[in-house]
Design an enzyme around this catalytic site. Structure first.
Site, PDB file in Angstrom:
ATOM      1  N   GLY A  10       0.828  -1.199   0.000  1.00 37.74           N
ATOM      2  CA  GLY A  10       0.000   0.000   0.000  1.00 37.74           C
ATOM      3  C   GLY A  10       0.858   1.242   0.000  1.00 37.74           C
ATOM      4  N   GLY A  11       0.231   2.343  -0.265  1.00 41.50           N
ATOM      5  CA  GLY A  11       0.919   3.624  -0.223  1.00 41.50           C
ATOM      6  C   GLY A  11       1.009   4.145   1.198  1.00 41.50           C
ATOM      7  N   SER A  14      -2.123   4.238   3.786  1.00 43.30           N
ATOM      8  CA  SER A  14      -3.171   3.508   3.065  1.00 43.30           C
ATOM      9  C   SER A  14      -3.910   2.523   3.957  1.00 43.30           C
ATOM     10  CB  SER A  14      -2.557   2.745   1.892  1.00 43.30           C
ATOM     11  OG  SER A  14      -1.660   1.751   2.379  1.00 43.30           O
ATOM     12  N   GLY A  15      -3.401   2.304   5.178  1.00 43.67           N
ATOM     13  CA  GLY A  15      -4.013   1.331   6.075  1.00 43.67           C
ATOM     14  C   GLY A  15      -3.339  -0.031   6.032  1.00 43.67           C
ATOM     15  N   LYS A  16      -2.177  -0.105   5.403  1.00 41.27           N
ATOM     16  CA  LYS A  16      -1.521  -1.404   5.236  1.00 41.27           C
ATOM     17  C   LYS A  16      -1.074  -2.017   6.561  1.00 41.27           C
ATOM     18  CE  LYS A  16       2.803   0.791   3.822  1.00 41.27           C
ATOM     19  NZ  LYS A  16       2.287   2.146   3.994  1.00 41.27           N
ATOM     20  N   ALA A  37      12.370  -0.373  11.631  1.00 42.25           N
ATOM     21  CA  ALA A  37      12.650   1.059  11.726  1.00 42.25           C
ATOM     22  C   ALA A  37      13.692   1.364  12.794  1.00 42.25           C
ATOM     23  CB  ALA A  37      11.365   1.822  12.062  1.00 42.25           C
ATOM     24  N   HIS A  51       3.097   3.481  16.818  1.00 42.23           N
ATOM     25  CA  HIS A  51       2.929   2.084  16.374  1.00 42.23           C
ATOM     26  C   HIS A  51       2.948   1.138  17.574  1.00 42.23           C
ATOM     27  CE1 HIS A  51       2.879   1.603  11.972  1.00 42.23           C
ATOM     28  NE2 HIS A  51       3.439   2.801  11.952  1.00 42.23           N
ATOM     29  N   ARG A  55      -0.389  -1.575  19.111  1.00 38.11           N
ATOM     30  CA  ARG A  55      -0.304  -3.041  19.061  1.00 38.11           C
ATOM     31  C   ARG A  55      -0.808  -3.671  20.346  1.00 38.11           C
ATOM     32  NH1 ARG A  55       4.830  -1.887  16.644  1.00 38.11           N
ATOM     33  NH2 ARG A  55       5.914  -2.325  18.567  1.00 38.11           N
ATOM     34  N   GLU A  63      13.311  -6.179  17.198  1.00 33.81           N
ATOM     35  CA  GLU A  63      13.772  -5.045  16.398  1.00 33.81           C
ATOM     36  C   GLU A  63      14.989  -5.490  15.606  1.00 33.81           C
ATOM     37  OE1 GLU A  63      14.259  -2.299  19.658  1.00 33.81           O
ATOM     38  OE2 GLU A  63      12.368  -1.306  19.117  1.00 33.81           O
TER      39      GLU A  63
END
Length: 180
Positions: A10-11, A14-16, A37, A51, A55, A63
């Site tokens: 997704g962009g 986008s909700g991916k 990340a 993020h 969760r 990580e």
């Protein structure tokens, strides 16, 4: 548990990731979120924190900004390999590009091989760059090329490929679970 590997594309916004989290949460009670990340600045640290807050508390966290293949190999040796949610390929690819060409080639190949052999389920998140404009500088063009080729390689190896558009899943390969 059947071994299903899923690629969620997704962009930006986008909700991916939300879709990937839904798929992972429905697939297993034992989920490990694999974060690629690194917090290079305050804004990125804030994104990572948001993020983490979204969760489920019971999910594990690994990580790994570079050696995803080694991580998958290690986790795949567990008696009951966990469901892995790998977020995301674009940040991982960025890390690899800045690690140098030799590291890039080795780590990409290791990850693809380990992903194919991972005995549990995996949900992988990646940005779709094939719908955007062409970058103005060589590094941006290489990033877009490499991510496009990586997404193609992942899509070939995954049983399910889903594109998230405006928060809606569009199935490109395979089927979504009935309860999604």
């Amino acid at each position: 548990m059947s071994k299903t590997h899923t690629l969620v594309l997704g962009g930006i916004r986008s909700g991916k990731t939300g879709l990937a989290e839904q798929l992972a949460g429905q697939g297993s009670d034992c989920v490990v979120y694999v974060a690629t990340a690194t917090a290079g600045d305050d804004e990125m640290a804030d994104r990572i924190h948001r993020h983490q807050q979204s969760r489920p508390q019971q999910w594990g966290l690994a990580e790994e900004p570079i050696s995803l293949g080694a991580l998958l190999a290690r986790m795949g040796r567990e008696d009951e390999p966990p469901m892995l949610l790998v977020d995301c390929m674009s940040l991982w690819l960025n890390n690899l590009l800045f690690a140098g060409d030799e590291v890039f080639s080795c780590e990409r190949a290791d990850f693809l091989a380990a992903m194919e052999h991972y005995p549990g389920e995996i949900v992988i998140v990646s940005n779709e760059v094939g719908l955007g404009t062409i970058g103005m500088d060589p590094l941006t063009r290489r990033f877009c090329d490499e991510l496009g080729w990586l997404n193609q390689a992942l899509a070939q190896r995954c049983e399910r490929v889903v594109m998230s558009v405006a928060g809606l899943p569009m199935v490109l390969k395979g089927r979504l679970p009935e309860q999604l």
